[in-house]
Motif scaffolding. Structure first.
Motif, PDB file in Angstrom:
ATOM      1  N   ARG A 282      -0.926  -3.339  -9.850  1.00  0.00           N
ATOM      2  CA  ARG A 282      -0.087  -4.323  -9.156  1.00  0.00           C
ATOM      3  C   ARG A 282      -0.521  -4.470  -7.693  1.00  0.00           C
ATOM      4  O   ARG A 282      -0.574  -5.568  -7.151  1.00  0.00           O
ATOM      5  CB  ARG A 282       1.377  -3.868  -9.220  1.00  0.00           C
ATOM      6  CG  ARG A 282       2.327  -4.709  -8.393  1.00  0.00           C
ATOM      7  CD  ARG A 282       2.664  -6.046  -9.078  1.00  0.00           C
ATOM      8  NE  ARG A 282       3.321  -6.946  -8.150  1.00  0.00           N
ATOM      9  CZ  ARG A 282       4.559  -6.772  -7.679  1.00  0.00           C
ATOM     10  NH1 ARG A 282       5.282  -5.716  -8.055  1.00  0.00           N
ATOM     11  NH2 ARG A 282       5.082  -7.653  -6.844  1.00  0.00           N
ATOM     12  N   TYR A 283      -0.843  -3.351  -7.060  1.00  0.00           N
ATOM     13  CA  TYR A 283      -1.307  -3.394  -5.671  1.00  0.00           C
ATOM     14  C   TYR A 283      -2.578  -4.239  -5.562  1.00  0.00           C
ATOM     15  O   TYR A 283      -2.716  -5.051  -4.649  1.00  0.00           O
ATOM     16  CB  TYR A 283      -1.570  -1.985  -5.152  1.00  0.00           C
ATOM     17  CG  TYR A 283      -2.350  -1.982  -3.859  1.00  0.00           C
ATOM     18  CD1 TYR A 283      -1.734  -2.283  -2.649  1.00  0.00           C
ATOM     19  CD2 TYR A 283      -3.717  -1.717  -3.848  1.00  0.00           C
ATOM     20  CE1 TYR A 283      -2.447  -2.315  -1.463  1.00  0.00           C
ATOM     21  CE2 TYR A 283      -4.438  -1.742  -2.674  1.00  0.00           C
ATOM     22  CZ  TYR A 283      -3.802  -2.042  -1.476  1.00  0.00           C
ATOM     23  OH  TYR A 283      -4.518  -2.079  -0.314  1.00  0.00           O
ATOM     24  N   ARG A 284      -3.514  -4.047  -6.496  1.00  0.00           N
ATOM     25  CA  ARG A 284      -4.766  -4.802  -6.442  1.00  0.00           C
ATOM     26  C   ARG A 284      -4.518  -6.292  -6.635  1.00  0.00           C
ATOM     27  O   ARG A 284      -5.205  -7.130  -6.035  1.00  0.00           O
ATOM     28  CB  ARG A 284      -5.743  -4.264  -7.489  1.00  0.00           C
ATOM     29  CG  ARG A 284      -6.438  -2.972  -7.039  1.00  0.00           C
ATOM     30  CD  ARG A 284      -7.505  -2.536  -8.023  1.00  0.00           C
ATOM     31  NE  ARG A 284      -6.923  -1.852  -9.169  1.00  0.00           N
ATOM     32  CZ  ARG A 284      -6.676  -0.551  -9.199  1.00  0.00           C
ATOM     33  NH1 ARG A 284      -6.945   0.197  -8.154  1.00  0.00           N
ATOM     34  NH2 ARG A 284      -6.151   0.011 -10.276  1.00  0.00           N
TER      35      ARG A 284
ATOM     36  N   ALA B 155       2.545   1.805  -3.321  1.00  0.00           N
ATOM     37  CA  ALA B 155       1.604   2.298  -4.327  1.00  0.00           C
ATOM     38  C   ALA B 155       1.350   3.791  -4.146  1.00  0.00           C
ATOM     39  O   ALA B 155       1.312   4.552  -5.118  1.00  0.00           O
ATOM     40  CB  ALA B 155       0.298   1.513  -4.243  1.00  0.00           C
ATOM     41  N   HIS B 156       1.189   4.232  -2.895  1.00  0.00           N
ATOM     42  CA  HIS B 156       0.966   5.653  -2.634  1.00  0.00           C
ATOM     43  C   HIS B 156       2.180   6.493  -3.057  1.00  0.00           C
ATOM     44  O   HIS B 156       2.024   7.636  -3.504  1.00  0.00           O
ATOM     45  CB  HIS B 156       0.684   5.882  -1.146  1.00  0.00           C
ATOM     46  CG  HIS B 156      -0.726   5.585  -0.743  1.00  0.00           C
ATOM     47  ND1 HIS B 156      -1.814   6.228  -1.296  1.00  0.00           N
ATOM     48  CD2 HIS B 156      -1.238   4.707   0.162  1.00  0.00           C
ATOM     49  CE1 HIS B 156      -2.927   5.767  -0.758  1.00  0.00           C
ATOM     50  NE2 HIS B 156      -2.610   4.845   0.128  1.00  0.00           N
TER      51      HIS B 156
ATOM     52  N   THR C  93       0.834  -1.208   0.000  1.00  0.00           N
ATOM     53  CA  THR C  93       0.000   0.000   0.000  1.00  0.00           C
ATOM     54  C   THR C  93       0.863   1.250   0.000  1.00  0.00           C
ATOM     55  O   THR C  93       0.628   2.207  -0.760  1.00  0.00           O
ATOM     56  CB  THR C  93      -0.927   0.014   1.232  1.00  0.00           C
ATOM     57  OG1 THR C  93      -1.709  -1.172   1.261  1.00  0.00           O
ATOM     58  CG2 THR C  93      -1.857   1.228   1.190  1.00  0.00           C
TER      59      THR C  93
ATOM     60  N   ILE D 231       5.037   1.219  -7.085  1.00  0.00           N
ATOM     61  CA  ILE D 231       4.342   0.159  -7.816  1.00  0.00           C
ATOM     62  C   ILE D 231       3.025   0.740  -8.306  1.00  0.00           C
ATOM     63  O   ILE D 231       2.523   1.729  -7.755  1.00  0.00           O
ATOM     64  CB  ILE D 231       4.077  -1.106  -6.953  1.00  0.00           C
ATOM     65  CG1 ILE D 231       3.099  -0.797  -5.811  1.00  0.00           C
ATOM     66  CG2 ILE D 231       5.364  -1.696  -6.417  1.00  0.00           C
ATOM     67  CD1 ILE D 231       2.675  -2.032  -5.025  1.00  0.00           C
ATOM     68  N   THR D 232       2.464   0.151  -9.342  1.00  0.00           N
ATOM     69  CA  THR D 232       1.196   0.646  -9.879  1.00  0.00           C
ATOM     70  C   THR D 232       0.039   0.170  -9.006  1.00  0.00           C
ATOM     71  O   THR D 232       0.161  -0.824  -8.266  1.00  0.00           O
ATOM     72  CB  THR D 232       0.967   0.137 -11.308  1.00  0.00           C
ATOM     73  OG1 THR D 232       0.815  -1.291 -11.283  1.00  0.00           O
ATOM     74  CG2 THR D 232       2.145   0.511 -12.211  1.00  0.00           C
ATOM     75  N   TRP D 233      -1.079   0.858  -9.108  1.00  0.00           N
ATOM     76  CA  TRP D 233      -2.248   0.430  -8.345  1.00  0.00           C
ATOM     77  C   TRP D 233      -2.808  -0.881  -8.883  1.00  0.00           C
ATOM     78  O   TRP D 233      -3.411  -1.663  -8.128  1.00  0.00           O
ATOM     79  CB  TRP D 233      -3.309   1.523  -8.347  1.00  0.00           C
ATOM     80  CG  TRP D 233      -2.967   2.616  -7.394  1.00  0.00           C
ATOM     81  CD1 TRP D 233      -2.496   3.861  -7.690  1.00  0.00           C
ATOM     82  CD2 TRP D 233      -3.021   2.541  -5.965  1.00  0.00           C
ATOM     83  NE1 TRP D 233      -2.259   4.568  -6.535  1.00  0.00           N
ATOM     84  CE2 TRP D 233      -2.568   3.790  -5.460  1.00  0.00           C
ATOM     85  CE3 TRP D 233      -3.395   1.552  -5.064  1.00  0.00           C
ATOM     86  CZ2 TRP D 233      -2.504   4.065  -4.099  1.00  0.00           C
ATOM     87  CZ3 TRP D 233      -3.329   1.813  -3.696  1.00  0.00           C
ATOM     88  CH2 TRP D 233      -2.886   3.052  -3.224  1.00  0.00           C
TER      89      TRP D 233
END
Length: 393
Positions: free
Chosen positions: A312-314, A303-304, A300, A308-310
């Motif tokens: 990828r976070y998901r 991502a913020h 998290t 990393i991309t969101w």
């Protein structure tokens, strides 16, 4: 011999009863009386209190003898900053937890004074003099600013926060891990100005560490008038979020920046992996171990920060990678304190201080039971297990 002032006693009983929302009928039944009229007469000073009724009154009213006889202020009647709002105020389990937390904070202060171990400082409440942000972007910036201020306050310039619990205790924070109602991961309030943080006991250590930091934001900004409960929040309306959502958004950003400052992430990554390239799962694991937080908390934060991309976070979130094997197990004595603090709905600090006070003969065993808010048998079981582990048994 001084005569007992029954009008003062009656007024005290009435104040205690109302603070706990107990009816005269309910109180009469609890102490073995057939009619609420007896309680009315007791509260008006027209009836004498029988010795056999004292213990039952203390148990039902959740008070000490000094509070019962009006010799000491009742924390539930005089404390500001601990009110539950809306439907939460109708939730009996939440009300019980708040009451117990208030009493715990008060009793902890008492034994600290007996031992001369009171905190040297106390965390301020910032929302009186520090205007809180009302937009998501400004809330994020404010959270990062306050996280840096808090790290400086506890002497953490860079890198992981060391013993977070002890650092907060040094600034007067009362904390405990209790069983909270479903969907509640944290609860924050103030007892006569003193911060109290309650965490959900079933969460793993890294999650609790993040939640404690999240609750710390509420301590600083959101607990002047009401208790604050940490729950999941949802978007309300088309493209808009509630003020509660902004409060939680700010607290989450505070926790991330407090535990994992961007400069500290870059410093740790240098020579180990390249943040400008796609960060691998094993690199996220290294960061999680270094900062003592969960895999998902690191994801998290990355991502913020744009590492990393969101998308990828998901992917990470959907795969529910919590990496529980990262848990840093405490020492055996610390583990005993944590387990029993949860069982007794006390706190590790309270149990530590009770042990010290008993060893120095500063309190009786009966008083120790009152401080731990438990019965003799349970406290004896805890002390026996602690002694066994301490002696290597």
């Amino acid at each position: 011999m001084e005569t007992l002032d029954y009008h003062r006693l009656g007024a005290s009983i009435q104040s205690l009863r109302k603070a706990r929302n107990i009816s005269q009928t309910e109180l009469a039944k609890a102490i073995g009386l057939n009619s609420p009229r007896a309680i009315s007469e007791l509260e008006s000073g027209k009836r004498e209190l029988r010795g056999s009724e004292i213990r039952a009154l203390c148990d039902k009213l959740e008070c000490t003898l000094a509070e019962l006889f009006g010799l000491e202020a009742d924390p539930l009647a005089s404390t500001s900053g601990a009110c539950l709002r809306g439907d939460d105020a109708k939730d009996e389990e939440l009300v019980r937890i708040v009451r117990r937390a208030l009493r715990h904070a008060k009793l902890l202060r008492e034994i600290e004074e007996v031992l001369g171990r009171t905190p040297l400082t106390q965390l301020p409440l910032l929302d009186k003099s520090y205007p809180l942000s009302t937009t998501y972007e400004s809330a994020r910036e404010q959270a990062i600013e306050l996280a840096g201020w808090m790290r400086n306050l506890i002497g953490e310039k860079g890198g992981p926060v060391g013993n977070l619990e002890k650092a907060l205790e040094a600034h007067g924070v009362v904390w405990a891990t209790w069983d909270l109602p479903k969907g509640v991961s944290g609860l924050t309030l103030r007892c006569n100005g003193r911060p109290v943080i309650i965490l959900e006991s079933s969460e793993h250590e890294q999650r609790q560490r993040f939640t404690m930091s999240h609750e710390l934001a509420h301590v600083l900004m959101d607990t002047s008038e009401h208790a604050v409960l940490t729950r999941d929040y949802r978007e309300t309306g088309k493209g808009r979020k509630s003020q509660t959502g902004i409060v939680e958004h700010r607290a989450n950003h505070f926790a991330g920046a407090f535990l994992m400052p961007e400069a500290a992430i870059r410093e740790f990554a240098e020579g180990r992996f390249n943040l400008s390239e796609p960060v691998k799962n094993e690199d996220i694991s290294k960061l999680a171990r270094h900062f003592q937080v969960s895999f998902q908390a690191v994801a998290t934060r990355l991502a913020h920060l744009g590492f990393i991309t969101w998308d990828r976070y998901r992917e990470i979130k959907d795969s529910q990678l919590e990496m529980r094997n990262l848990q840093q197990m405490p020492g055996q004595l610390s583990e005993v304190l944590m387990v029993w603090a949860t069982k007794l709905q006390s706190s590790p600090r309270m149990l530590e201080l009770i042990i010290e006070a008993l060893e120095k003969d500063l309190i009786t065993f009966g008083r120790a039971c009152e401080l731990a808010m438990t019965d003799r048998e349970s406290l004896e079981m805890f002390l026996a297990e602690y002694s066994r582990v301490e002696n290597g048994g």
